[in-house]
Design a protein around this motif. Sequence first.
Motif, PDB file in Angstrom:
ATOM      1  N   ALA A  78      10.438 -38.229  -0.691  1.00  0.00           N
ATOM      2  CA  ALA A  78      11.828 -38.468  -0.277  1.00  0.00           C
ATOM      3  C   ALA A  78      11.958 -38.448   1.247  1.00  0.00           C
ATOM      4  CB  ALA A  78      12.752 -37.427  -0.907  1.00  0.00           C
ATOM      5  N   PRO A  82      14.440 -33.771   2.745  1.00  0.00           N
ATOM      6  CA  PRO A  82      14.828 -34.665   1.651  1.00  0.00           C
ATOM      7  C   PRO A  82      16.329 -34.517   1.360  1.00  0.00           C
ATOM      8  CG  PRO A  82      13.498 -32.833   0.816  1.00  0.00           C
ATOM      9  CD  PRO A  82      13.559 -32.691   2.309  1.00  0.00           C
ATOM     10  N   GLU A 137       7.502 -34.562  -4.519  1.00  0.00           N
ATOM     11  CA  GLU A 137       8.759 -35.314  -4.578  1.00  0.00           C
ATOM     12  C   GLU A 137       9.534 -35.192  -3.271  1.00  0.00           C
ATOM     13  OE1 GLU A 137       7.210 -34.324  -8.541  1.00  0.00           O
ATOM     14  OE2 GLU A 137       7.651 -33.067  -6.811  1.00  0.00           O
ATOM     15  N   ASN A 155      13.110 -41.398   3.849  1.00  0.00           N
ATOM     16  CA  ASN A 155      14.101 -41.263   4.930  1.00  0.00           C
ATOM     17  C   ASN A 155      13.552 -41.838   6.228  1.00  0.00           C
ATOM     18  OD1 ASN A 155      15.716 -39.781   3.154  1.00  0.00           O
ATOM     19  ND2 ASN A 155      15.177 -37.812   4.055  1.00  0.00           N
TER      20      ASN A 155
END
Length: 164
Positions: free
Chosen positions: A152, A45, A148, A156
């Motif tokens: 993330a 992330p 989280e 990506n």
Amino acid sequence: MTNNFTFETDLAAKKIYVSREFNAPVEKVWRAWTEPALIDKWIAPKPWTAETKTWDFTIGGTWLYAMIGTDGQKRWVYAEFTAIENGSAFSTTGMFCDSDGNPVTAGPKSYKDTKFISIEGNRTRVDSVITFEEESTVKMFVENGFKEGTAASLGNLDELLASE
């Protein structure tokens, strides 16, 4: 199109279930999960980065990689491939380790099964089940932002798939 991200924990079963859809065919998503040059582009992330040190995508083979923080410190992870169904699924045993792949024996161990499913519209759904040895490890991962971070990272991957 929605990506239908699901992240569920089952403390009693010591499992985390993750499901995510991608706007790309299963072959393209599979490559992004099984070619280290591609994995390094999306697995961490932001603003973290990832760096694969070794990769042997065979049953019994290993993946040694680092998650690199903004401070430059590398946090090493080791995964052993325990099952591979080419183009559709693979399983790993994972743990934290040092830069040579020596496991942190006091650290948590996980077992991850990941499946790639072709869905309508030339899209792909990836389903992962992560099983831990201790309920406390599930709690630790959740409390330290694993949901989280996973969201993330998969975001990506969306960007990578759109650019490939």
